[in-house]
Design a protein around this motif. Sequence first.
Motif, PDB file in Angstrom:
ATOM      1  N   ALA A  76       0.712  -1.118   0.032  1.00  0.00           N
ATOM      2  CA  ALA A  76      -0.032  -0.021  -0.106  1.00  0.00           C
ATOM      3  C   ALA A  76       0.774   1.374   0.044  1.00  0.00           C
ATOM      4  N   ARG A  77       1.875   1.271   0.983  1.00  0.00           N
ATOM      5  CA  ARG A  77       2.750   2.399   0.761  1.00  0.00           C
ATOM      6  C   ARG A  77       3.492   2.786  -0.468  1.00  0.00           C
ATOM      7  N   ALA A  78       3.926   1.485  -0.992  1.00  0.00           N
ATOM      8  CA  ALA A  78       4.833   1.500  -2.345  1.00  0.00           C
ATOM      9  C   ALA A  78       3.850   1.941  -3.558  1.00  0.00           C
ATOM     10  N   TRP A  79       2.596   1.516  -3.569  1.00  0.00           N
ATOM     11  CA  TRP A  79       1.559   1.878  -4.563  1.00  0.00           C
ATOM     12  C   TRP A  79       0.733   3.204  -4.383  1.00  0.00           C
ATOM     13  N   ASN A  80       1.361   3.975  -2.951  1.00  0.00           N
ATOM     14  CA  ASN A  80       0.600   5.212  -2.576  1.00  0.00           C
ATOM     15  C   ASN A  80      -1.122   5.190  -2.752  1.00  0.00           C
TER      16      ASN A  80
END
Length: 569
Positions: free
Chosen positions: A462-466
């Motif tokens: 989720a963090r990597a894909w914003n």
Amino acid sequence: MTKRPEGLIFAVDERPPWLTLLLLGGQYAGLLAAYLVLIVIVFKAGGASHEDTISAVSLGMIAVAIATVLQALRKGPVGSGFLAAPVFSAIYLGPSVLAAKTVGLPAVFGMTILAGLLEIIIARSLRRLRIFFPPAISGFIVAIIGIQLGLVAIDHVLDIDQRQLPDYVNHVIVAGLTLALTVALSIWASGLARLMCSIIGLGVGFGLAVAFGLIPEAHWQVLLGAELFALPDPGFISYDFDAALLPAFLISGIAAALRTVGVITTCQKINDDDWRRPDIKSIKGGMFADGLGCMLAGALGTMGTNAAPSLVGVSKASGATSRSIGFTAAAILILFSLMPVISSFFLILPNAVIGAILMFTASFMISGGIQIMMSRNIDNRMTYVIGFSMLLGLSRDVFQNYFKSLPGFFHPFTSSMMPIAVLSALALHLTFRLGSRRKANVGFEKVEHSVDEFSHILQDKARAWNIDSGTASRAESTATQVLEHIRRASLANGPVAVELSFDDFNFIIGITYQGMLLSLPHVGVKHGVLLEEEAFSYGLADFLIGAYPDKMESFARGQDIRIQLQFNV
């Protein structure tokens, strides 16, 4: 059940005492009436007579009054149920001025009806159209409309054609002082004075124009000669449609729809302290009412209307969001519409004052559009979409002769910077979406391991894909609960595979395994009618397992099982 926010004096379904209601309704009617000046700008561009312009302003009051009532309705498909009155909107000013100058006022009325119809269509297909309007595209549309409005405003402020007249210096001084006062109030004032800075600026600017002698004697004669009571004359109304104007008006309709979504969502928030997610039914009803109001405005011979964020801000600051205020304001506007002397006041406002207020409004639209664009990280794809489209749009006013020399087929799409910029942005956005879906596959030997490790894996992706934290948290809670139910019921006979995918709009979690299908008969299912105990079991099933996807599907082919959870971002 909504929770009443602190500081709310009169909630949406409460009726204030009669005297208070009359005062609040009068204030609201005055705020709505201030935007009637936009009708005057369009009619001046179309070369209309003073009499027709006064009648149009009066009919505009009737249109806004009816649209305010439609928006406040709650039963049926029309209306959001909130005090979210529409006003004559700067969103439609650029296309309307263009139509008035190039084709005539009948084209303004006809194309406005089509723009309102488009908003109704968007309301009926709100979820399906999300793919076309991510935050970057939505913000870009608002910003480019703000730029076009700003150019109209500067044209009024500088009034280049009149620079040889003796009072031109006074014209520039009045414009500068009006703009300076309005900006100063928006920065350093507080409370209602800050929220009503544009209305105060309009009034003070008019006083300055009188003091500097910018209002010709002929205009004073129009005001002094206006009747106190009379019915507006609709004899000037006729309708025309022009394909060359269609892109500009449809884009304005899209922008109006997007702004209505934002306004109604804000109304939901300020009326419920426990607000968590938008009420789609209320938003659709609000868009339907807003579109109908715009169509009515066109039918009555005026320009487009749209829900006004500034008026919602005033309601919040005053602590009065009662729908009854809207009904009262509508009745007062109907009364005003029968008084040509009030309508004629807007006719004599000088360009210096009008231009200053429009510059103020345009600056907010441009900065608001930029904020919307930046609400999500701008990747390389969207960088090209915004950059190329902005350059193409601005080139329309820089290289006018080139665009005029293009074959006739292109003219509907190059009539102004707005259709060029927005259509380019949509085309590039859809092109660059190819290959934009991101995927990740995770396999677990035992379902026990999946429950333990899944949360950490999902958070990293989720963090990597914003993906915003709210959606990620909801997805994590739902998916881990589903995996936990599979584990407790021993439904999986072997490894469990989890697939994550994200395309900027939908976050999808697919869970596959061999064994028996997890039975969740009520989760994610929309029931039209709930009989007896179904109303209890339908809600409790979702609550107990904590499963709140926007959509859930499950498949079984023999012992091959797949459960798919979809979360709208």
